[in-house]
Design a protein around this motif. Sequence first.
Motif, short mmCIF file in Angstrom:
data_model
loop_
_atom_site.label_atom_id
_atom_site.label_comp_id
_atom_site.label_asym_id
_atom_site.label_seq_id
_atom_site.Cartn_x
_atom_site.Cartn_y
_atom_site.Cartn_z
N ILE A 140 -7.17 -60.30 50.74
CA ILE A 140 -8.54 -60.69 50.44
C ILE A 140 -9.39 -60.46 51.70
CG2 ILE A 140 -8.14 -62.36 48.58
CD1 ILE A 140 -8.42 -63.94 51.75
N PHE A 141 -10.71 -60.56 51.58
CA PHE A 141 -11.56 -60.41 52.75
C PHE A 141 -11.71 -61.78 53.41
CE2 PHE A 141 -12.95 -57.02 49.81
CZ PHE A 141 -12.50 -55.96 50.56
N MET A 187 -15.21 -63.45 54.24
CA MET A 187 -16.24 -63.57 53.22
C MET A 187 -15.92 -64.82 52.40
SD MET A 187 -16.87 -59.80 51.74
CE MET A 187 -17.22 -58.41 52.77
N GLU A 192 -18.29 -64.09 47.51
CA GLU A 192 -18.48 -62.72 47.99
C GLU A 192 -17.26 -61.85 47.69
OE1 GLU A 192 -21.40 -62.86 51.86
OE2 GLU A 192 -19.46 -63.83 52.06
N GLU A 233 -17.48 -60.88 44.17
CA GLU A 233 -18.52 -59.85 44.03
C GLU A 233 -18.01 -58.48 44.47
OE1 GLU A 233 -22.47 -62.69 44.62
OE2 GLU A 233 -21.73 -61.48 46.29
N MET A 234 -17.18 -58.48 45.53
CA MET A 234 -16.64 -57.20 45.99
C MET A 234 -15.79 -56.55 44.90
SD MET A 234 -17.95 -56.82 48.87
CE MET A 234 -17.25 -55.21 49.10
N ALA A 280 -16.46 -56.43 41.90
CA ALA A 280 -17.36 -55.75 40.96
C ALA A 280 -18.30 -54.83 41.72
CB ALA A 280 -18.15 -56.78 40.16
N PHE A 281 -17.87 -54.39 42.90
CA PHE A 281 -18.74 -53.62 43.80
C PHE A 281 -19.33 -52.38 43.13
CE2 PHE A 281 -19.56 -50.55 47.20
CZ PHE A 281 -20.34 -51.32 48.03
N HIS A 282 -18.53 -51.72 42.29
CA HIS A 282 -18.98 -50.45 41.70
C HIS A 282 -19.81 -50.68 40.44
CE1 HIS A 282 -15.61 -51.65 39.31
NE2 HIS A 282 -15.91 -50.73 38.41
N ARG A 283 -19.98 -51.92 40.04
CA ARG A 283 -20.69 -52.17 38.78
C ARG A 283 -22.13 -52.55 39.02
NH1 ARG A 283 -17.03 -56.39 35.53
NH2 ARG A 283 -18.84 -56.29 34.15
N ARG A 306 -10.37 -61.27 41.89
CA ARG A 306 -11.17 -60.15 42.40
C ARG A 306 -10.83 -58.87 41.64
NH1 ARG A 306 -10.10 -58.36 48.51
NH2 ARG A 306 -8.21 -57.69 47.44
N LYS A 338 -26.01 -53.52 49.66
CA LYS A 338 -24.68 -53.22 49.18
C LYS A 338 -23.90 -52.46 50.24
CE LYS A 338 -22.81 -52.49 44.74
NZ LYS A 338 -22.90 -52.27 43.33
N ARG A 356 -19.03 -54.69 55.98
CA ARG A 356 -18.28 -55.90 56.32
C ARG A 356 -16.89 -55.85 55.71
NH1 ARG A 356 -22.17 -60.01 53.96
NH2 ARG A 356 -20.52 -61.51 54.41
N GLN A 384 -13.12 -55.71 57.62
CA GLN A 384 -12.09 -56.74 57.43
C GLN A 384 -10.78 -56.17 56.92
OE1 GLN A 384 -13.60 -60.31 55.41
NE2 GLN A 384 -15.57 -59.88 56.30
N ASP A 385 -10.83 -55.20 56.02
CA ASP A 385 -9.60 -54.65 55.46
C ASP A 385 -9.89 -53.33 54.77
OD1 ASP A 385 -7.28 -54.04 53.99
OD2 ASP A 385 -6.72 -56.15 53.93
N ALA A 394 -7.98 -52.70 51.28
CA ALA A 394 -8.54 -53.51 50.20
C ALA A 394 -9.94 -53.01 49.85
CB ALA A 394 -8.58 -54.98 50.61
N MET A 415 -11.63 -51.59 46.22
CA MET A 415 -12.83 -52.11 45.56
C MET A 415 -13.80 -50.99 45.23
SD MET A 415 -12.16 -55.32 45.58
CE MET A 415 -10.41 -55.02 45.66
N GLN A 422 -17.98 -58.43 60.62
CA GLN A 422 -17.06 -58.82 59.58
C GLN A 422 -17.56 -60.00 58.78
OE1 GLN A 422 -13.38 -59.44 61.62
NE2 GLN A 422 -13.08 -57.28 61.98
#
Lengths: 217, 361
Positions: A89-90, A93, A97, A100-101, A103-106, A149, B229, B235, B239-240, B243, B247, B357
């Motif tokens: 995970i981040f 954040m 958040e 939300e990541m 669904a980043f591409h949506r 996520r 965005k 960020r 962080q990764d 991952a 996304m 980050q």
Amino acid sequence: MALLEIENMHSFYGNIQALRGISLSVEEGEVVTLIGSNGAGKTTTLRSINGVMRPREGKVVFDGEEIQGIPAHRMISRGIAQSPEGRKIFPRMTVLENLEMGAFHRNDRPGIREDMNRVYDLFPRLKERVKQEAGTMSGGEQQMLAIGRALMSRPKLLLLDEPSTRARRAHLRYHQRDQRAGNYHPARRTERQRSPGNCHPRLRTGDRLHSHLSLSR
Amino acid sequence: MEAGEANKTRSGVLIDSIRTSSWQSRIAVVLVAVLLVLLLKQAAQDPGQFLSQLFIGLTNGAILALVALGYTLVYGIIELINFAHGDNFMIGSFVGLTVLSGTFAGLSLFGAITDDSGTFLKIIGVIITLFVAMSVCGLVNVGIERVAYKPLRNSPRLAVLITAIGMSFILQNVGLIWKGPAQVPFPQLISDEKVFGPGSILFRWNDLFVVGVTIPLLIALSYFIQRTKQGKAMRAVAQDKEAASMMGINVNRTISITFLLGGILAGASGVMYGLFNGITVFNVGFTQGLYAFTAAVLGGIGNLTGAVVGGLLIGIIGAMSDQYIGTRWTAIVIFAVLILVLVFRPRGLLGDRSAVQGGGE
Ligand SMILES: Nc1ncnc2c1ncn2[C@@H]1O[C@H](COP(=O)(O)OP(=O)(O)O)[C@@H](O)[C@H]1O
Ligand SMILES: [Mg+2]
């Protein structure tokens, strides 16, 4: 035609061969579980499906199209999402958040809202912690977040790498409920993964359900 | 009630930390206190001079802060100290000089903008110069990453680091070939007359210019990273990376955009440095880059707010040292402060977390 069809896939880390000819197929609505001892190549299999790694040989057909070699960041919009091993995970954040990541591409706000509520239904703990920094949550909570996520992308294929027992149970409940609602038709089946090299020859029964390749819809 | 309790625990924490502090840190606190008292005494004797010097420090600090941000942005995302960054700043000042001269590669494109040009022409000229230098430095930075760093993304750290040092020498020599070894004068387009203030306090038009360019840039950067965005993608990548790619984030593009931002800030800084100091030289990127890097480390590398705080602090400390201790001592004072801070806060002033980050402004 199966949703995912892997044919004779070989993957390497530099010169080290990690996969020697994996073949596997997953039907729509099916839950498939990969079992193998540590180092057998479960994670590598998932990484080779989702584009983090490029298989050196073989075919990966998803939804009727060959996808081997397509970079990882294009996979999610094709419908492949993953909750990675080690709960990546981040950490800095918030829970919100992180979701939300997913669904980043949506861009469909109402749909994203709806999916977020579904994730909160599935993992009420996440809803209590929306504002918490993800890295400060417990291991189990982070696991829930990683799965939540991945669900935020509304995937056709959900790859779960070593989900914890608890989170897995919640995940299966999710499938069952949706099945009743008529959206999902999960079935289950287990693929034993033969260990690729001489270094990790045995498949131990104690290692059941180490990795989880499962899908929905 | 609750607030009172919180306060109590906070002062409790303070007392605890004093009790457990080492003798070194007690000496350091006393030392800093003595210096501040001496400084305040000087300030009381001639407040005008003190304030004027403070403004100079702030202006120099703002110029440094913009460069420091470039170090910290890149470090935050790929953990590389981009040694070529200071030299990109130099390229920015050279591009600025070239645009103002109106002549490129022996080709006279338009009349030079000089001290004698009209006010309107000067304003337009400065705006265009800033714009061109920012664009060029942004693209140079992206190009450097593509050519020199990206192929080494999975190599040992040391390989990338030595490549960065090599890039720095290459840019420096480009500067040497371009404008020669001597200092080159910048036209004085912005007046060093004072803007306002009673008596001997000097807040000059060129101080105002630097502040007036820096603040909007900082606001824009902060907005970009916190709200857009693409900023969120930065960020996430910091962080990764794996991952983030899962996304749907294009990691390579995100890294390029980070270099672009750093380059843009360095370009603006290079032009302002030239206009403010009236000169530039091919190796200005080495000294300024070193101070800016020091600022980034002082503030906590990877932390954006830290880079700005570090830049301003070094600017102010430098200006105070110039005035009250002597210019020869300034480098010693600045690096003594750096060492002192790092002894007690090895990750820098705000360095417990990276703003690229996470938090931070
Ligand atoms: N980054 C890597 N570099 C080199 N070898 C690796 C790397 N990751 C995994 N391997 C090797 O690939 C094989 C399969 O690993 P992995 O897919 O992680 O196994 P599993 O997930 O089934 O435990 C192992 O022999 C492991 O040592
Ligand atoms: Mg694994």
